[in-house]
Write a protein that holds these residues in place. Structure first.
Motif, PDB file in Angstrom:
ATOM      1  N   HIS A  27      42.260  32.825  41.513  1.00 11.84           N
ATOM      2  CA  HIS A  27      41.564  33.252  42.733  1.00 11.84           C
ATOM      3  C   HIS A  27      40.380  32.349  43.048  1.00 11.84           C
ATOM      4  O   HIS A  27      40.178  31.968  44.210  1.00 11.84           O
ATOM      5  CB  HIS A  27      41.069  34.692  42.614  1.00 11.84           C
ATOM      6  CG  HIS A  27      40.148  35.075  43.731  1.00 11.84           C
ATOM      7  ND1 HIS A  27      40.598  35.326  45.007  1.00 11.84           N
ATOM      8  CD2 HIS A  27      38.787  35.183  43.787  1.00 11.84           C
ATOM      9  CE1 HIS A  27      39.561  35.595  45.801  1.00 11.84           C
ATOM     10  NE2 HIS A  27      38.464  35.520  45.080  1.00 11.84           N
ATOM     11  N   THR A  63      35.988  32.961  34.396  1.00 12.82           N
ATOM     12  CA  THR A  63      35.656  32.681  35.801  1.00 12.82           C
ATOM     13  C   THR A  63      34.846  31.402  35.907  1.00 12.82           C
ATOM     14  O   THR A  63      35.131  30.524  36.746  1.00 12.82           O
ATOM     15  CB  THR A  63      34.859  33.850  36.401  1.00 12.82           C
ATOM     16  OG1 THR A  63      35.609  35.063  36.273  1.00 12.82           O
ATOM     17  CG2 THR A  63      34.553  33.597  37.870  1.00 12.82           C
ATOM     18  N   ASP A  71      37.995  40.059  42.040  1.00  5.83           N
ATOM     19  CA  ASP A  71      38.941  39.149  41.399  1.00  5.83           C
ATOM     20  C   ASP A  71      38.187  37.906  40.939  1.00  5.83           C
ATOM     21  O   ASP A  71      37.746  37.095  41.757  1.00  5.83           O
ATOM     22  CB  ASP A  71      40.059  38.777  42.372  1.00  5.83           C
ATOM     23  CG  ASP A  71      41.189  37.994  41.703  1.00  5.83           C
ATOM     24  OD1 ASP A  71      40.995  37.530  40.553  1.00  5.83           O
ATOM     25  OD2 ASP A  71      42.258  37.832  42.329  1.00  5.83           O
ATOM     26  N   ASN A  90      37.887  43.009  34.915  1.00  2.00           N
ATOM     27  CA  ASN A  90      39.141  42.736  34.213  1.00  2.00           C
ATOM     28  C   ASN A  90      39.292  41.276  33.809  1.00  2.00           C
ATOM     29  O   ASN A  90      40.317  40.902  33.233  1.00  2.00           O
ATOM     30  CB  ASN A  90      40.328  43.153  35.099  1.00  2.00           C
ATOM     31  CG  ASN A  90      40.309  44.636  35.423  1.00  2.00           C
ATOM     32  OD1 ASN A  90      40.167  45.467  34.530  1.00  2.00           O
ATOM     33  ND2 ASN A  90      40.445  44.973  36.695  1.00  2.00           N
ATOM     34  N   THR A  91      38.296  40.456  34.124  1.00  2.00           N
ATOM     35  CA  THR A  91      38.342  39.037  33.777  1.00  2.00           C
ATOM     36  C   THR A  91      37.053  38.648  33.090  1.00  2.00           C
ATOM     37  O   THR A  91      35.969  38.865  33.649  1.00  2.00           O
ATOM     38  CB  THR A  91      38.525  38.160  35.041  1.00  2.00           C
ATOM     39  OG1 THR A  91      39.718  38.536  35.721  1.00  2.00           O
ATOM     40  CG2 THR A  91      38.599  36.689  34.670  1.00  2.00           C
ATOM     41  N   SER A 110      39.615  35.855  38.568  1.00  2.00           N
ATOM     42  CA  SER A 110      40.599  35.030  37.871  1.00  2.00           C
ATOM     43  C   SER A 110      40.446  33.565  38.276  1.00  2.00           C
ATOM     44  O   SER A 110      39.980  33.243  39.373  1.00  2.00           O
ATOM     45  CB  SER A 110      42.010  35.499  38.204  1.00  2.00           C
ATOM     46  OG  SER A 110      42.302  35.274  39.578  1.00  2.00           O
ATOM     47  N   THR A 132      41.803  44.479  50.478  1.00  2.00           N
ATOM     48  CA  THR A 132      43.200  44.877  50.388  1.00  2.00           C
ATOM     49  C   THR A 132      43.417  46.122  51.246  1.00  2.00           C
ATOM     50  O   THR A 132      42.466  46.710  51.779  1.00  2.00           O
ATOM     51  CB  THR A 132      43.594  45.196  48.938  1.00  2.00           C
ATOM     52  OG1 THR A 132      42.937  46.415  48.530  1.00  2.00           O
ATOM     53  CG2 THR A 132      43.185  44.064  47.998  1.00  2.00           C
ATOM     54  N   ASP A 153      34.271  40.467  38.003  1.00  2.00           N
ATOM     55  CA  ASP A 153      35.534  41.184  37.874  1.00  2.00           C
ATOM     56  C   ASP A 153      35.569  41.843  36.497  1.00  2.00           C
ATOM     57  O   ASP A 153      35.570  41.150  35.477  1.00  2.00           O
ATOM     58  CB  ASP A 153      36.680  40.188  38.026  1.00  2.00           C
ATOM     59  CG  ASP A 153      38.054  40.789  37.804  1.00  2.00           C
ATOM     60  OD1 ASP A 153      38.150  42.002  37.534  1.00  2.00           O
ATOM     61  OD2 ASP A 153      39.038  40.027  37.900  1.00  2.00           O
ATOM     62  N   ILE A 183      38.491  44.912  46.255  1.00  2.00           N
ATOM     63  CA  ILE A 183      38.659  44.747  44.808  1.00  2.00           C
ATOM     64  C   ILE A 183      37.922  43.486  44.380  1.00  2.00           C
ATOM     65  O   ILE A 183      37.607  42.620  45.194  1.00  2.00           O
ATOM     66  CB  ILE A 183      40.144  44.665  44.390  1.00  2.00           C
ATOM     67  CG1 ILE A 183      40.797  43.412  44.995  1.00  2.00           C
ATOM     68  CG2 ILE A 183      40.890  45.922  44.788  1.00  2.00           C
ATOM     69  CD1 ILE A 183      42.176  43.121  44.427  1.00  2.00           C
TER      70      ILE A 183
END
Length: 344
Positions: free
Chosen positions: A108, A142, A103, A136-137, A105, A96, A134, A101
């Motif tokens: 993704h 995943t 990811d 946050n996931t 999800s 980014t 990740d 980052i």
């Protein structure tokens, strides 16, 4: 030069069979930028084709390498002979404007897989890794998507890279893993305490990346100035200042031992990794045929118990100076949280 063909054997216990040594393709387009005397994509493709002639079937790439250009290059190289290769690629790291980052999800994973298939020019990926977990996931989410992609035939086998033991267990319970990719070499041995035992308990193959210490253990790098100005390794702690000097002492000791055995330092370093077990596979990277052939020669270096003891004395697990990454908290397998009893 007469080179024995690289043998193939099972990677993990899910049915995947690959060459004992693969080819890391990252440096062909990304990160290491020394282009002096290098023929660009044409030479890289020739290196991949030569690898196949020598029995190297596993190619390792990722969508973040470039980004995207590495998969495109591999796609060109395998065109017309796709079925002869085991293609391993990865998802989960995204570039980014503010940096990289993670990811994991489901959205993704699916979108990344579809995009990789197009770049590689294929309708299936042999081995698909989550490049980094990740935070946050949930990893179970995943790998639920990984399982869906397997059920659809878009990927055949799955793996995970730089994950802590608890996440390896959790992912494996949802979608059995064929491989865990981790950094393992004479000077990167932190995985031996917790990751390697978990892989062996669960029957998961071990793919050792950077088995030559990002080139340092080849013996070809003798001063920081040997690295191009834009080479990412200049940012790594082990390549800087006093750490470089201390680590060079280790490499020189490896070179001295290698000379006594009639091989190169890099071949000796690779032989050490292979000596850790038949469940361990290496993916040394190169974009040049001559280094590919030299690396394959490492499979022919036999190490006795006395040799292994000598290497242990030269490079004990705690002797290397500096961290593996500039940001270990983010990129190392234990970045997400401290190890607990559940990890062991």
């Amino acid at each position: 030069m007469t080179i024995a063909a690289v043998p193939a054997r099972p990677l993990g216990s899910q049915g995947l069979v690959v060459s004992a040594q693969g080819l890391g393709c990252m440096g062909m387009t990304y990160s290491y930028t020394n282009t002096a005397g290098w023929g660009g994509d044409e030479e890289s493709i020739a290196t991949i084709h030569r690898a196949l002639e020598l029995g190297v079937t596993m190619l390792d790439t990722s969508d973040i390498y470039g980004p995207f250009t590495n998969e495109e290059l591999v796609g060109k190289a395998i065109k017309g002979c796709r079925e002869k290769f085991i293609v391993a690629t990865k998802c989960g790291i995204v570039k980014t404007d503010s940096g990289l980052i993670f990811d994991g999800s489901r959205k993704h994973v699916r979108e990344a897989c579809e995009a990789s298939l197009k770049r590689l020019g294929t309708d299936y990926i042999d081995l698909y890794y989550l490049h980094r977990v990740d935070p946050n996931t949930p990893v179970t989410e995943t790998f639920a998507e990984m399982k869906a992609l397997m059920d659809e035939g878009k990927i055949k086998y799955v793996g995970i890279s730089e994950a802590c033991p608890a996440d390896i267990r959790a992912a494996h319970a949802v979608c059995p893993l064929s491989a865990v990719q981790l950094e393992w070499s004479l000077w990167s041995r932190d995985s031996e305490r917790d990751l390697v035992p978990v892989c062996r308990e669960l029957g998961i193959g071990i793919v050792a990346y950077s088995p030559l210490g990002r080139g340092f253990l080849s013996g070809a790098i003798t001063k920081p100035e040997d690295l191009p100005a834009d080479d990412s390794r200049r940012n790594y702690p082990r390549y800087q200042g006093e750490a470089f000097a201390k680590n060079l002492e280790l490499v020189n000791a490896v070179k001295e031992m290698a000379a006594g055995k009639g091989c190169s330092a890099g071949q000796l370093a690779l032989a050490w990794v292979h000596a850790q077990g038949n469940d361990v596979f290496t993916i040394p990277g190169t974009k040049r045929v001559k280094y590919l052939e030299e690396n394959i020669g490492g499979l022919g270096v036999a190490l006795s118990k006395a040799d292994l003891a000598q290497l242990e004395q030269i490079c004990p697990a705690d002797k290397v100076v500096g961290e593996r990454y500039p940001d270990m908290k983010k990129f190392s397998y234990h970045y997400n949280r401290p190890l607990s009893a559940a990890d062991l």
